[in-house]
Design a protein around this motif. Structure first.
Motif, PDB file in Angstrom:
ATOM      1  N   GLN A  84       5.878   3.577   9.985  1.00  0.00           N
ATOM      2  CA  GLN A  84       5.908   4.008  11.389  1.00  0.00           C
ATOM      3  C   GLN A  84       4.857   3.798  12.472  1.00  0.00           C
TER       4      GLN A  84
ATOM      5  N   ASP B  63      10.160   4.103   8.294  1.00  0.00           N
ATOM      6  CA  ASP B  63      10.361   4.398   6.710  1.00  0.00           C
ATOM      7  C   ASP B  63      10.884   5.915   6.419  1.00  0.00           C
ATOM      8  N   ASN B  64      10.150   6.836   7.056  1.00  0.00           N
ATOM      9  CA  ASN B  64      10.480   8.163   6.825  1.00  0.00           C
ATOM     10  C   ASN B  64      12.000   8.586   7.197  1.00  0.00           C
TER      11      ASN B  64
ATOM     12  N   THR C  78       4.549  12.644   2.833  1.00  0.00           N
ATOM     13  CA  THR C  78       5.175  13.185   3.730  1.00  0.00           C
ATOM     14  C   THR C  78       6.334  14.327   3.226  1.00  0.00           C
TER      15      THR C  78
HETATM   16  O1  LIG Z   1       2.314   8.087  10.078  1.00  0.00           O
HETATM   17  C1  LIG Z   1       3.448   8.024   9.321  1.00  0.00           C
HETATM   18  C2  LIG Z   1       4.504   9.074   9.436  1.00  0.00           C
HETATM   19  O2  LIG Z   1       4.244   9.870  10.737  1.00  0.00           O
HETATM   20  C3  LIG Z   1       3.214   7.684   7.747  1.00  0.00           C
HETATM   21  O3  LIG Z   1       4.425   8.098   6.816  1.00  0.00           O
HETATM   22  C4  LIG Z   1       3.579   5.987   7.897  1.00  0.00           C
HETATM   23  O4  LIG Z   1       5.185   5.825   8.580  1.00  0.00           O
HETATM   24  C5  LIG Z   1       3.829   5.388   6.572  1.00  0.00           C
HETATM   25  F1  LIG Z   1       3.987   4.387   6.646  1.00  0.00           F
END
Ligand SMILES: O=C(CO)[C@@H](O)[C@H](O)CF
Length: 532
Positions: free
Chosen positions: A98, A280-281, A304
């Motif tokens: 992200q 991704d999250n 996360t």
């Molecule tokens: O900054 C993040 C979520 O806010 C991280 O989890 C990135 O998405 C990892 F790629």
């Protein structure tokens, strides 16, 4: 396109350290899965952990945009060599790290629309990016831009109420503001700005793809209630930003047919649909089949914690994003920058490159680690804003190192998980008798580490079939978008197995880790004062 039973779906995840791809059948069973590791498979870009980092503080952290393009060239050839029949792929979706931002040069849209199927993508997009390397989520050099955004709307709480987060250095709005200020000519030569997710979707679409609501929630620019850009914030970042971002779309949007480039080069069916890519999250949430009350814990480059929210709330620690699979729902997220790379550093410094030995040492040390407690930060942490290593002995004295490797191994794992629990409780995550921790991400294959997670959270830990939940979520979302008029997202997942129980907490867990959470809170309060 053939009848439904024969259809397959392609999901991709452009994560921090690698590009992953999976092909699933109509019942979401995995047919093919492969990956491209950025550091090892594309050494010419000289990344470490998938990123480039400047030596001087504050570390500016970026990724060469063309590396992602070349990784896509490679992974599609690897899938072809694996025997994937691309003509059966009915739809494609994806996810990506992200907050990163990609800057397309003026004139590139015309180039995207007429890519030559005889050539690699990376050969044709060498001059496609007005700003490269691209700033990514591990960067923390935009504190001034964050302060300005919060001032413009009347403070961090107001910004959190509008966009779901107070200002964060890694978020795209502050990053765009910094580029516009530091590289005005390059910014002027930019005709579109994408997130890494919508950039990847653009390659498949053969045109600029829209930003989706869920990943767009990680920009400090999108109003998460009316789902439109907040003009006040756009103007505070850069001129003509609305035009460069275009309109955001629901995350389950079918954004159009696949580019003819992929039909002619790889044999995709011309009716194959591209579904909006997301973060991704959010994609992990889609890939994990969470029940009400479950807490997802993704143990990757970043760690996360996230869960499903039916309503948004205003938080000054952590984030609220639009939900990726239900347009009127939301998701809560806490992000910890120092995840797997920190665990790897302590592994390498204690037992070398051997996870089995690391787990043996972890298993041989008691819960509570003889009263030792430590925090390890390779890069400035997000929660809390601290850097460096901080080791304490049983008496609470700060020490430079532990005499035993076992203590150091347990200290890094207990310290990380105690921190995650403390901030999750501060955010409002309720950890009670019905709580399940659903673990995913690379570290979730280590059962001994998951046992510590279960003990610290005093909750059972489950894992999904596939540790790459972001990649799987992309494939599930690819299928759902084709049936979204008739089926809810959860209907699509019915054929999947429930998450599997891996470990339960020991009876003494809460007696040991409840006080350790309080000790953590006191320690970071002191450190925030002394480490300023
Ligand atoms: O900054 C993040 C979520 O806010 C991280 O989890 C990135 O998405 C990892 F790629």
């Amino acid at each position: 396109m053939g009848e439904t039973q024969n259809q397959t779906f392609l999901g991709l995840d452009f994560s921090t350290q690698q590009l992953k791809a999976v092909v699933v059948d109509n019942n979401l069973n995995v047919l093919h899965e492969t990956s491209v590791q950025f550091d090892n498979d594309l050494p010419e870009f000289r990344t470490y952990g998938g990123v480039l980092q400047t030596k001087e503080e504050p570390h500016v952290t970026t990724v060469p945009t063309l590396m992602w393009v070349k990784a896509l060239d490679m992974i599609l050839d690897r899938l072809r060599v694996c025997g994937v029949d691309f003509s059966r792929v009915a739809s494609i979706s994806g996810s990506a790290q992200q907050h990163g931002t990609v800057y397309w040069s003026k004139g590139t849209r015309a180039c995207l629309k007429k890519l030559d199927p005889e050539k690699f993508l990376h050969e044709q997009l060498v001059s496609a990016f007005s700003v490269s390397p691209a700033p990514v989520w591990m960067d923390s050099s935009t504190s001034a831009e964050c302060k300005h955004l919060e001032e413009v709307v009347g403070g961090p709480e107001k910004l959190a109420e509008i966009t779901g987060s107070k200002a964060y250095e890694r978020f795209s709005g502050p990053q765009i503001a910094k580029i516009a200020k530091k590289k005005p000519e390059a910014f002027e030569c930019t005709e579109r700005i994408s997130l890494v997710s919508s950039f990847a979707a653009s390659l498949f679409l053969g045109d600029y793809a829209p930003i989706d609501w869920s990943d767009g929630s990680g920009m400090n620019l999108l109003n998460i209630r009316n789902k439109d850009w907040c003009d006040e914030l756009l103007q505070a970042c850069a001129p003509n930003l609305r035009e460069k971002l275009d309109k955001p779309v629901p995350s389950d949007t079918d954004i159009g047919p696949i580019s003819s480039y992929f039909v002619e080069r790889f044999g995709f069916d011309e009716n194959c649909r591209i579904v909006a890519f997301t973060g991704d999250n959010p994609s992990s949430l889609a890939g994990m089949r969470l029940n009400e009350g479950d807490v997802a814990c993704s143990l990757g480059t970043s760690d996360t914690l996230f869960l499903w929210l039916n309503e948004p709330n205003t938080v000054t620690e952590g984030h609220v994003f639009c939900n990726p699979v239900q347009d009127d729902a939301y998701m809560a997220l806490l992000c910890f920058k120092n995840g797997s790379l920190t665990r790897k550093r302590i592994r390498d410094s204690t037992v070398g490159h051997d996870w089995q030995l690391f787990e043996e040492l972890l298993d041989n040390t008691p819960r509570g680690n003889f009263g030792n407690f430590a925090l390890y930060y390779d890069a400035q942490e997000i929660l809390p804003r601290l850097a460096g290593d901080h080791r304490y002995n049983k008496a609470g004295e700060r020490i430079a190192r532990y005499s035993s490797k076992e203590v150091e191994v347990r200290a890094v794992i207990e310290g990380q998980f105690v921190a995650r629990r403390a901030h999750a409780e501060d955010f409002g995550f309720v950890i009670g008798p019905k709580t399940r921790i659903i673990a995913t991400g690379g570290t979730s294959v280590n059962k001994t580490i998951l046992q510590v997670l279960a003990d610290v959270f005093n909750s059972p830990v489950y894992v999904s079939d596939n540790v790459n939940s972001a990649m799987m979520g992309a494939a599930y979302r690819a299928k759902h978008a084709l049936f979204r008029e008739k089926l809810k997202f959860d209907d699509i997942l019915q054929s999947l197995p429930e998450p599997k129980l891996v470990c339960r907490p020991y009876d003494d867990a809460e007696r040991i880790y409840g006080p350790m959470v309080q000790r953590y809170r006191q320690l970071i309060e002191q450190l925030m004062l002394t480490e300023k």
